[in-house]
Design a protein around this motif. Structure first.
Motif, PDB file in Angstrom:
ATOM      1  N   GLU A 829       0.835  -1.208   0.000  1.00 42.27           N
ATOM      2  CA  GLU A 829       0.000   0.000   0.000  1.00 42.27           C
ATOM      3  C   GLU A 829       0.866   1.251   0.000  1.00 42.27           C
ATOM      4  N   LEU A 830       1.998   1.185   0.700  1.00 42.03           N
ATOM      5  CA  LEU A 830       2.919   2.318   0.759  1.00 42.03           C
ATOM      6  C   LEU A 830       3.507   2.633  -0.616  1.00 42.03           C
ATOM      7  N   VAL A 831       3.888   1.593  -1.396  1.00 38.96           N
ATOM      8  CA  VAL A 831       4.632   1.842  -2.634  1.00 38.96           C
ATOM      9  C   VAL A 831       3.717   2.019  -3.844  1.00 38.96           C
ATOM     10  N   ASP A 832       2.429   1.709  -3.721  1.00 42.80           N
ATOM     11  CA  ASP A 832       1.540   1.841  -4.880  1.00 42.80           C
ATOM     12  C   ASP A 832       1.564   3.244  -5.491  1.00 42.80           C
ATOM     13  N   PRO A 833       1.514   4.329  -4.689  1.00 40.40           N
ATOM     14  CA  PRO A 833       1.560   5.660  -5.315  1.00 40.40           C
ATOM     15  C   PRO A 833       2.885   5.954  -6.023  1.00 40.40           C
ATOM     16  N   LEU A 834       3.944   5.285  -5.608  1.00 38.95           N
ATOM     17  CA  LEU A 834       5.236   5.492  -6.261  1.00 38.95           C
ATOM     18  C   LEU A 834       5.273   4.807  -7.625  1.00 38.95           C
ATOM     19  N   ARG A 835       4.774   3.576  -7.684  1.00 39.57           N
ATOM     20  CA  ARG A 835       4.887   2.821  -8.944  1.00 39.57           C
ATOM     21  C   ARG A 835       3.758   3.147  -9.913  1.00 39.57           C
ATOM     22  N   TYR A 836       2.637   3.614  -9.379  1.00 36.56           N
ATOM     23  CA  TYR A 836       1.545   4.039 -10.264  1.00 36.56           C
ATOM     24  C   TYR A 836       1.207   5.497  -9.952  1.00 36.56           C
ATOM     25  N   PRO A 837       2.113   6.428 -10.289  1.00 37.09           N
ATOM     26  CA  PRO A 837       1.913   7.829  -9.879  1.00 37.09           C
ATOM     27  C   PRO A 837       0.653   8.428 -10.514  1.00 37.09           C
ATOM     28  N   ALA A 838      -0.037   9.228  -9.704  1.00 40.38           N
ATOM     29  CA  ALA A 838      -1.254   9.878 -10.188  1.00 40.38           C
ATOM     30  C   ALA A 838      -0.940  10.746 -11.399  1.00 40.38           C
ATOM     31  N   GLU A 839      -1.783  10.616 -12.421  1.00 41.42           N
ATOM     32  CA  GLU A 839      -1.629  11.360 -13.676  1.00 41.42           C
ATOM     33  C   GLU A 839      -0.406  10.918 -14.487  1.00 41.42           C
ATOM     34  N   GLY A 840       0.227   9.813 -14.058  1.00 45.16           N
ATOM     35  CA  GLY A 840       1.323   9.271 -14.840  1.00 45.16           C
ATOM     36  C   GLY A 840       2.641   9.980 -14.605  1.00 45.16           C
TER      37      GLY A 840
END
Length: 998
Positions: A829-840
């Motif tokens: 859950e911590l790394v999801d925003p890093l690997r799938y950044p919002a707006e690419g």
């Protein structure tokens, strides 16, 4: 003869009793006025009832009588009733051959050819047939004369006057006479051409071997020389015109039909080569360019027409080349390729009805005999017959084939050829298919003497003989080898040691002396074990020879047998479980990895006989077994020893399933969905390594802390481990994360976590017989200079402040693999925003990823490696495909849930489904990725150590080719295909990764 209404007439009943299937129609035919004198004659009924098809015979007789001139009809009928030889011959032909019935209806006077019954009629030769064709002056008259001769030949056949071998020889003699007659007509039509050249016709194939079918292509080769004073090129042009005319006279369809196709495609260069060559041109080709199969074909070469001296010169010149073929450089791979059945072009609904090419068919016997002739005929001139049955008899007499095996093959071959003859005779059509209609099968069975239940008897006999051929056509290569070393049958002719070594070498064994020693050790003696080995080895040796390394297969089998020889279930498993022996042969001869795994614990061979034994175990099943074993163990080292033993066993299961799925077996074809095969291997090895790490973690914790570690601890899979795409030689890329338990200081928790990691790595790399599992944590923050283990908060702080784009890309593969599941989920859950950044990704990040990829391509490729053949870093290889897919994931994963996967192929399919990449491009990338992955797996299977490039050793390269589905001798095609597929993938990468806005 009018019957009472509602009751059947006595004639109807008699017809039924004599084998008619449509007695009503037959009764109407007998009512015809022309048959008034014989319609009630019991002699006629008995004779019709003795034919293969009484209904057909009666219809043919009526047509013949009606076609005769009125004044001759009664003569025919009177002769038919009073002369048994004519009656049996004429009605026998009419009941077996609709085509010859048609001929008699067109040429009714030809029935008189069946009247004479002199000694020369029983066994005519070429001279007698030449006299029968002497009056032919054109294509039509040649066909009529040919059919007349064929009529008498078929009559002797269906009446049993001649056996199958004699019939086939007579058909070849009739073909010889026909070729001579056609050549004479062609020469007469072009006297100027005939005067310029000497032309000889060489029969090949079944005609050359004097074992022709009723309807078969007549294979020929033409050789010509200029007459004195004629320029060679003009003589060849003249000879070509004469030869072509001769072929047309036999092959073309006229008002009288056709005879058979004259096929000259066995000539040098086949259809692309000149129809006629000089003798020196033939020899130049054979000495420089000819392939092994061409020498095999020349084994049957026989001069049959034209200039007899030139024909003899040709045969004398090529014969030595035939018997030197086994010394040629490519003989072994050529033989391996030829031994592989060519059934791809047979429709699936026909393969079970194929007499010639189907399993247990005529081709199996013919090829086996011809191969043994090529191998041993160079030193034994008695084996050089072009006739299959004569050669088989000579092989048995010389000890090259066991006498009992030869007798069974002889009987089976005669029966199958008899079936083939009767099938073709019916309509005089070229076919090798057993009919599937009830009436056709009934006629066929009756023609072979089966009268009680013709269809059932025929099918039973056919299947029995085909089964004999299937069982023996491979064994006859190997059984005499065992007799040569076991020496158990006194008085039986045996192969000499030299002949046995020659045969093994010809079948692909590089060290025949060692192979013979292995065979002697395995099969000598009178014990039950040796007797079972003598039963198994002929089949196993064939499977070994079908591989790229037969010697390794046989050596491995000896080692396994030595290890398990006293175990009661081992040989019984191989003997009784149909798939086990073949599976073992495939596994032992495919490379080093699987045999090495098996020989460390030979009892794992039981997996190969279990119907579900090749199915990978689930991670849950493996973890349950591993953790239970750890719980029972006395200490950490003994616990992990058991865990590593489980890993070894499961690695063997996975490699065996991969090899068998890639090679296929006699009963199960090779896996067609190569992507699914790769996915199964990747998932199985990943699950296995995850369970192994879970076991090592539990063992390390129990050894020092009991059931509870002072800190919650999780192992995160990265790279191919996290992507479920491990190959056999891959390390396990991981991150370690922990969180102190309540009341435990950060220092104590950190020390405990680091101690556990150190102990896990030590335990998994202890020197034992089992393969180590290397744990690689270099993808952690700060790489090798950073701490081995971090808390979740430390990861959060690092990624928030310092994380680089390559680290975000690496986290695309992050997945919890072992330890605390809740902590693992929090890390994901911590790394999801890093690997799938919002707006690419931003443009700077995209440029950075491209720069890193370009730098990797230039710096990490090994010195001297061919970039077009490097599976990982080369053009269109794994790295190209994975970076392209990962760029799509990072750019669009926030909006497309399907892209949020650690698996490359799943992410690629999701990108295609979302319209982010065209289907054609996605297919190219997927094909290249699957192929490159299979190459890496193949290298590890073959060499026993990991590698990213094709091996340089020829035998290892051939083994990789076999795994990838390429026949012997086609490694060049394999490399060309690899370059082509990866080149196309690289073109997609250039556009989608480097060039396009994603």
């Amino acid at each position: 003869m009018t019957a009472v209404p509602g009751r059947r007439s006595s004639t109807f009943t008699r017809l039924l009793r004599h084998g008619f299937t449509d007695p009503s129609a037959a009764e109407r035919l007998l009512e015809l006025d022309d048959l008034a004198s014989v319609r009630s004659d019991p002699v006629l009924f008995e004779a019709l009832g003795a034919t293969a098809d009484p209904d057909l015979a009666l219809r043919g007789l009526v047509r013949l009588v009606e076609a005769e001139e009125e004044g001759e009809r009664q003569v025919l009928l009177d002769t038919l009733i009073t002369a048994k030889p004519l009656r049996d011959r004429l009605l026998g032909v009419l009941g077996a051959s609709e085509a010859l019935g048609d001929h008699l209806a067109r040429h009714p006077r030809d029935w008189q050819a069946l009247v004479t019954y002199e000694a020369s009629d029983l066994h005519p030769g070429v001279a007698e047939f030449e006299r029968g064709l002497a009056d032919a002056v054109d294509a039509d008259s040649l066909r009529v004369a040919y059919r007349r001769c064929l009529l008498t030949l078929a009559a002797r056949d269906v009446c049993g006057t001649t056996g199958i071998a004699q019939t086939a020889a007579e058909l070849a003699d009739l073909a010889t006479a026909t070729l001579r007659a056609a050549l004479a007509i062609a020469r007469t039509a072009a006297p100027e051409d005939a005067a310029q050249c000497r032309l000889a016709v060489i029969a090949m194939g079944k005609c050359g071997g004097q074992e022709l079918n009723y309807v078969s292509d007549v294979d020929v080769i033409f050789v010509a020389e200029a007459r004195d004073g004629v320029e060679e090129h003009k003589a060849l042009q003249a000879a070509t015109r004469v030869a072509a005319h001769m072929m047309r006279l036999c092959s073309e369809t006229t008002a009288e039909g056709t005879i058979w196709e004259v096929d000259a495609n066995l000539r040098p260069e086949g259809r692309n080569g000149p129809l006629v060559r000089t003798l020196s041109s033939h020899l130049a080709y054979y000495q420089r360019w000819a392939k092994t199969w061409e020498f095999q074909a020349l084994l049957k070469a026989r001069a049959v027409a034209g200039d007899p001296e030139l024909g003899a010169d040709y045969v004398d010149a090529v014969s030595p080349l035939v018997w030197q073929a086994a010394d040629r450089e490519n003989f072994v791979p050529d033989v391996q390729q030829m031994r592989r059945r060519v059934v791809d072009n047979i429709p699936a609904d026909r393969i079970d009805r194929e007499l010639k090419l189907g399993p247990g068919g005529l081709r199996d016997v013919e090829f086996a005999v011809q191969l043994l002739q090529l191998v041993h005929g160079r030193s034994d001139a008695s084996l050089r017959s072009g006739t299959t049955l004569e050669a088989l008899r000579a092989l048995a007499e010389g000890g090259y084939v066991g006498r009992a095996d030869a007798a069974q093959l002889d009987e089976a071959y005669r029966f199958l050829r008899s079936m083939e003859h009767r099938i073709q005779l019916h309509r005089l059509r070229r076919t090798h298919l057993v009919p599937d209609g009830e009436a056709d099968l009934r006629r066929l069975g009756r023609s072979l003497g089966m009268r009680t239940d013709p269809v059932a008897e025929l099918n039973k006999a056919w299947r029995r003989h085909a089964s004999v051929v299937r069982r023996l056509h491979e064994k006859i290569f190997y059984r005499p080898l065992l007799d040569a070393v076991a020496q158990l049958a006194p008085g039986e002719s045996r192969l000499s040691a030299e002949a046995a070594a020659i045969r093994l070498e010809a079948l692909g064994y590089a060290d025949p002396a060692s192979a013979l020693r292995h065979l002697e050790a395995l099969s000598s003696g009178v014990s039950r074990k040796a007797a079972i080995q003598r039963t198994l080895l002929p089949v196993l040796l064939g499977w070994f020879a079908d591989s790229a390394d037969p010697d390794a297969g046989l050596l491995g089998f000896r080692k396994v047998s030595d290890a398990l020889g006293k175990t009661p279930w081992y040989l019984r498993l191989l003997r009784d479980e149909g798939a086990a022996a073949e599976n073992l042969a495939r596994v032992l001869s495919a490379g080093r990895l699987a045999p090495d795994l098996l020989l460390r614990a030979p009892e794992a061979v039981a997996i190969l006989g279990d119907p579900g034994g090749l199915t990978p175990r689930t991670r849950e099943h493996l973890e349950q077994e591993v953790l239970a074993a750890v719980g029972r163990a006395d200490g950490a080292e003994s616990a992990v020893a058991v865990v590593r033993g489980v890993r070894r066993r499961e690695l063997f299961r996975t490699t065996a399933a991969d090899i068998i799925g890639s090679y296929g077996t006699e009963d199960s074809p090779a896996e067609q969905d190569l992507g699914a095969l790769v996915d199964r291997v990747g998932s199985a090895v990943t699950d296995l390594n995850a369970a192994t790490i879970a076991g090592a973690l539990r063992a390390a914790v129990r050894e020092r802390w009991g059931d509870t570690l002072p800190t919650r601890f999780a192992v995160i899979g990265m790279g191919r481990f996290g992507g479920h795409e491990l190959s056999y030689g891959s390390d396990a890329d991981v991150l370690f994360v922990h969180r102190p338990r309540e009341g435990v200081s950060d220092e104590e928790a950190g020390n405990a976590a680091n101690a556990v990691v150190g102990e896990m790595r030590r335990l998994l790399q202890l020197p034992t017989a089992d393969p180590p599992l290397l744990i690689d944590a270099d993808l952690r923050p700060e790489g090798r200079t950073g701490p081995m283990v971090r808390t979740l908060k430390s990861y959060e702080a690092y990624y928030r402040r310092w994380s680089l784009v390559w680290e975000s890309q690496a986290l695309l593969r992050a997945e919890h693999m072992a330890g605390d599941a809740e902590l693992g989920a929090e890390f994901i859950e911590l790394v999801d925003p890093l690997r799938y950044p919002a707006e690419g990704l931003g443009e700077d990040a995209v440029r950075e990823i491209r720069r890193l990829k370009a730098r990797m391509e230039s710096e990490r490729m090994p010195r001297g490696a061919d970039p077009t053949l490097h599976a990982k870093l080369g053009r269109g290889g794994l790295s190209d495909v994975e970076w392209t897919v990962q760029l799509l994931q990072m750019q669009h994963g926030w909006a497309e849930p399907g892209l949020r996967t650690t698996r490359t192929r799943e992410a690629l399919a999701a990108a295609c489904a979302a319209g982010l990449i065209p289907a054609e491009d996605a297919e190219m990338l997927d094909e290249a990725w699957v192929l490159a992955t299979r190459v890496r797996n193949a290298v590890m299977l073959v060499r026993g150590r990991p590698g990213d490039t094709f091996p340089s050793d020829p035998r290892e390269l051939a083994a990789v080719g076999r795994y990838l589905g390429y026949e012997p001798g086609h490694v060049g095609d394999m490399l060309d295909d690899y370059r082509r597929i990866t080149r196309r993938a690289r073109a997609v990468v250039e556009e989608r990764f480097y060039g396009a806005v994603v």
